[in-house]
Structures are given as C-alpha cells and as structure tokens.
Scaffold this motif. Sequence first.
Motif, short mmCIF file in Angstrom:
data_model
loop_
_atom_site.label_atom_id
_atom_site.label_comp_id
_atom_site.label_asym_id
_atom_site.label_seq_id
_atom_site.Cartn_x
_atom_site.Cartn_y
_atom_site.Cartn_z
N LEU A 1 0.83 -1.20 0.00
CA LEU A 1 0.00 0.00 0.00
C LEU A 1 0.87 1.26 0.00
O LEU A 1 0.62 2.20 -0.78
CB LEU A 1 -0.93 0.00 1.22
N VAL A 2 1.90 1.29 0.83
CA VAL A 2 2.74 2.48 0.92
C VAL A 2 3.49 2.71 -0.39
O VAL A 2 3.67 3.86 -0.82
CB VAL A 2 3.70 2.37 2.12
N ARG A 3 3.93 1.64 -1.05
CA ARG A 3 4.59 1.79 -2.36
C ARG A 3 3.70 2.59 -3.31
O ARG A 3 4.15 3.52 -3.99
CB ARG A 3 4.90 0.42 -2.96
N TYR A 4 2.42 2.24 -3.38
CA TYR A 4 1.53 2.89 -4.34
C TYR A 4 0.99 4.22 -3.82
O TYR A 4 0.62 5.08 -4.62
CB TYR A 4 0.44 1.92 -4.78
N LEU A 5 1.00 4.41 -2.51
CA LEU A 5 0.72 5.76 -2.00
C LEU A 5 1.82 6.73 -2.44
O LEU A 5 1.54 7.89 -2.78
CB LEU A 5 0.64 5.73 -0.47
N ALA A 6 3.06 6.27 -2.45
CA ALA A 6 4.16 7.12 -2.91
C ALA A 6 3.99 7.47 -4.39
O ALA A 6 4.22 8.62 -4.80
CB ALA A 6 5.50 6.43 -2.68
N GLN A 7 3.59 6.48 -5.19
CA GLN A 7 3.33 6.78 -6.60
C GLN A 7 2.20 7.80 -6.74
O GLN A 7 2.27 8.70 -7.58
CB GLN A 7 2.98 5.49 -7.35
N ALA A 8 1.16 7.65 -5.93
CA ALA A 8 0.05 8.61 -5.97
C ALA A 8 0.53 10.01 -5.60
O ALA A 8 0.14 11.01 -6.23
CB ALA A 8 -1.06 8.16 -5.03
N ALA A 9 1.39 10.10 -4.57
CA ALA A 9 1.89 11.41 -4.14
C ALA A 9 2.70 12.09 -5.23
O ALA A 9 2.70 13.32 -5.36
CB ALA A 9 2.74 11.24 -2.88
N LEU A 10 3.40 11.31 -6.05
CA LEU A 10 4.20 11.86 -7.14
C LEU A 10 3.36 12.19 -8.37
O LEU A 10 3.50 13.26 -8.96
CB LEU A 10 5.28 10.86 -7.54
N VAL A 11 2.49 11.25 -8.75
CA VAL A 11 1.86 11.33 -10.07
C VAL A 11 0.58 12.16 -10.07
O VAL A 11 0.31 12.90 -11.03
CB VAL A 11 1.58 9.91 -10.61
N ILE A 12 -0.23 12.06 -9.03
CA ILE A 12 -1.52 12.75 -9.05
C ILE A 12 -1.36 14.26 -9.22
O ILE A 12 -1.99 14.86 -10.10
CB ILE A 12 -2.35 12.39 -7.80
N PRO A 13 -0.50 14.93 -8.43
CA PRO A 13 -0.34 16.38 -8.67
C PRO A 13 0.27 16.70 -10.03
O PRO A 13 0.01 17.78 -10.59
CB PRO A 13 0.60 16.82 -7.53
N GLU A 14 1.07 15.79 -10.56
CA GLU A 14 1.65 16.00 -11.89
C GLU A 14 0.58 15.96 -12.97
O GLU A 14 0.57 16.78 -13.89
CB GLU A 14 2.70 14.92 -12.16
N LEU A 15 -0.36 15.02 -12.86
CA LEU A 15 -1.42 14.89 -13.85
C LEU A 15 -2.49 15.96 -13.67
O LEU A 15 -3.11 16.38 -14.64
CB LEU A 15 -2.05 13.50 -13.76
N ASP A 16 -2.71 16.37 -12.43
CA ASP A 16 -3.75 17.38 -12.16
C ASP A 16 -3.31 18.24 -10.98
O ASP A 16 -3.50 17.87 -9.82
CB ASP A 16 -5.08 16.69 -11.84
N PRO A 17 -2.69 19.37 -11.26
CA PRO A 17 -2.19 20.24 -10.17
C PRO A 17 -3.27 20.68 -9.20
O PRO A 17 -2.95 21.08 -8.07
CB PRO A 17 -1.59 21.44 -10.93
N GLN A 18 -4.53 20.60 -9.59
CA GLN A 18 -5.62 20.99 -8.69
C GLN A 18 -5.85 19.97 -7.59
O GLN A 18 -6.61 20.24 -6.66
CB GLN A 18 -6.91 21.18 -9.50
N ARG A 19 -5.21 18.81 -7.70
CA ARG A 19 -5.40 17.75 -6.71
C ARG A 19 -4.20 17.65 -5.76
O ARG A 19 -3.89 16.58 -5.25
CB ARG A 19 -5.62 16.41 -7.40
N GLY A 20 -3.56 18.75 -5.52
CA GLY A 20 -2.38 18.73 -4.66
C GLY A 20 -2.66 18.20 -3.26
O GLY A 20 -1.80 17.56 -2.64
N GLU A 21 -3.88 18.44 -2.76
CA GLU A 21 -4.19 17.98 -1.41
C GLU A 21 -4.22 16.46 -1.32
O GLU A 21 -3.89 15.87 -0.28
CB GLU A 21 -5.52 18.58 -0.91
N VAL A 22 -4.61 15.81 -2.41
CA VAL A 22 -4.62 14.34 -2.43
C VAL A 22 -3.19 13.82 -2.38
O VAL A 22 -2.86 12.89 -1.63
CB VAL A 22 -5.34 13.79 -3.67
N GLY A 23 -2.31 14.44 -3.18
CA GLY A 23 -0.92 14.06 -3.15
C GLY A 23 -0.30 14.28 -1.78
O GLY A 23 0.46 13.45 -1.28
#
Length: 366
Positions: free
Chosen positions: A278-300
């Motif tokens: 889970l933590v491995r893919y949380l790290a990917q989410a923290a990196l990729v989600i704000p990159e794909l959509d800067p408006q989702r910075g809080e999720v990252g």
Amino acid sequence: MVIAKLLAARAGVAERAVQSRHLRRVWGMPGTLLGTGAWPPNWRDRTHVRFNYWWQAHLLDCMVDAYLRKPTGARKDVVQRLVRGIRVRNLTSWTNDFYDDVAWLGLALLRAAKEVDVVRPKAIDAIARRLRDGWTDHAGGGIWWRRNDDFKNVPANGPAAIFLARLANAGGERSDLTRARSTVDWIEEHLVDPGTGLAWDGLHVHPSGEIREIEKNVYTYCQGVLLGACVEIGRSGQPEVWLDRAARVVTGVHDHLATNGVVKGAGGGDGGLFAGILVRYLAQAALVIPELDPQRGEVGSLAAELVYQSAEAAWLNRSMAVSGPLFGPDWAQPTVDRDARDLSVQLGGWMCLEAAALLERHDVRM
C-alpha cells in the motif's frame, strides 16, 4: 519537514540488513540469489525448499528501488542474480498457477528492465500471455486468483491491471490498456464498498458464472493495488475518472486503515507485505496525481503524509540485531523479535522506507 537524505540513509540500512540476513545462492549455484523465507533460517530456508515466489518478486522490486536510490554495479549484479535465482528455483518456467504471483514478478521484471537494464523479454511475454488468458466472463469479468479455482479477487486483478497498463504505456499492445481498464472497472462494479470507497477482497463464482459469495474483508493490500492501477491508467488518458477513484482510495485509507497517519499492519506471513505494498503505491500517488492534475495537490499531500508517517513509525519502532534493524509487522508498535522473522515483514519495512526515500528525492512534502 524532511531532513535531506535522512530517509535515503535509513533505506540503505534496511537494504543492508535484509541482504546480510536473507540473501543466499540457490543450491550453491554461481550467479544466483534468493531470499531465505525467515531469519535465522532453518534447513528448509537455507536450501530454498520453502519458496515464496511472490515474496521473491517483492525482494527484486526492493532491489530496484535501492538501485534507483543509488545506482551501483554491485546493486545491478544483485538484481541480475535474483532474476536468475527466481528462474532456477521455479524449475520449469517463469510462471506458476497463481495469477497474483505472476503479476508481481511481471511488475518487478518490467522495472528491472526499464531502470536497471536487466532485460528478460521472454519472461515478460510469458507473464503477459498468462495474465491475458486469466480473464473470463464468469462473474462479469476479471481474472482468477489461481488457475482452476472459483475465486476472483482484488489481489490478483489489481497487480495484473498495473502490469498490463505499464506494458501498454511502455509501447506494448494498446489492447492491454483496454484490458487494464476493464479489470479496474470490474473491481469497481463488484468489489468496492459504497460506504467507505475501499475494496473488498474478492468473490466466489458458481460454475454457471453467477456470483456465489463476496468476501468483504478489507485489506491494505487491496487498496494499494487498486490505487496503483488507477494511477497507472490515469497516465494514459482520461485522468479525471481515474484520479477521482485514486483520490477516493487515498481518503478511505487515511480514514479507515491508518492510525495517526500510520498504515495498519496485517501480521506475518503473506500479511507482512500488505502495508508495504500500500505504501509503495501511496508514494506513486503522491508523485503522479499532482503531476497529472495540479488541482489535486491535497490528495498528493495526504498520500505523502501516510508514507512519511508510516516510515517514521517503522523506523522508530524497530529493534536492533547485530546485522541491522528488524521491523515489526505493525509499524505503530515496538518490534518483538519473534514476530520479525519472516522475510515478508522485513521487506514490508524496507519497502516503506524506500517509498519515503523516493518522495524525499523528489522533495515531496506533506
């Protein structure tokens, strides 16, 4: 505030501890390595009679993490020897009867090829064929947990979807991306709790194809692979749909599967890997989600918080042996040595520290 390079140093200490305690040649053969299933090892572990195929896949993945943290010829050599060791110990082929096992090795081999230039195209092809063939229309779709079984679950479908999406995104068959999307759509339709947004374990199927029973256990493992699949598919287009799903999982994990930001443990054995995945893919989410959509910075930021808090707890609650730190199956509790014997538990801790070190390198903040 993350102290520069501190997390990388901790990950390096975990790497050396696992290597010194667990890595052994396969039946004395030069050019091979595998991880013993427990430490101290008994004769079954020393001779690799006990062979946890999917644990070895995660060991390989962790070594790729270590190489990315600090590329060296020695680390590349370990990756090469692990790949050869897995093939030698598996005896007849690259695959086995468990679709989740096969998907995990496929993911590790894809990363070894891309990041370390340790390339095994025949293995990737064999794994891709097996996963494509695992899909049936029973229960509306999805792949089986293992061959000739009646169970379809998130632990098999999640990593398969990540693998197929990465294969397509790396220039492979575009139909694999369609397969990945269909796999996650199937999970969303049948195995997501509408109350929490988290994924259940799986479902049993009648021979007629109708659903017999849904296993509604909620495991950290399932959330990790569903999150990873949504993030990977989001890279290839229509990010809004996929990132909505990813954000829901991150929030659900924070609200239901973490205490004070620390991801919950799942015991030893196979469960020792669940939180690390889970933590491995949380790290990917923290990196990729704000990159794909800067408006989702809080999720990252929320995903990063879960990674950093879990890594800090795993480190602070470690115990020490002459060979280095021992991590427990529950990072929020002080490690009891008897609960830290399994390779899976140590890989989970190491994986968590590598995830935090990855975010540290990219200067990702909570």
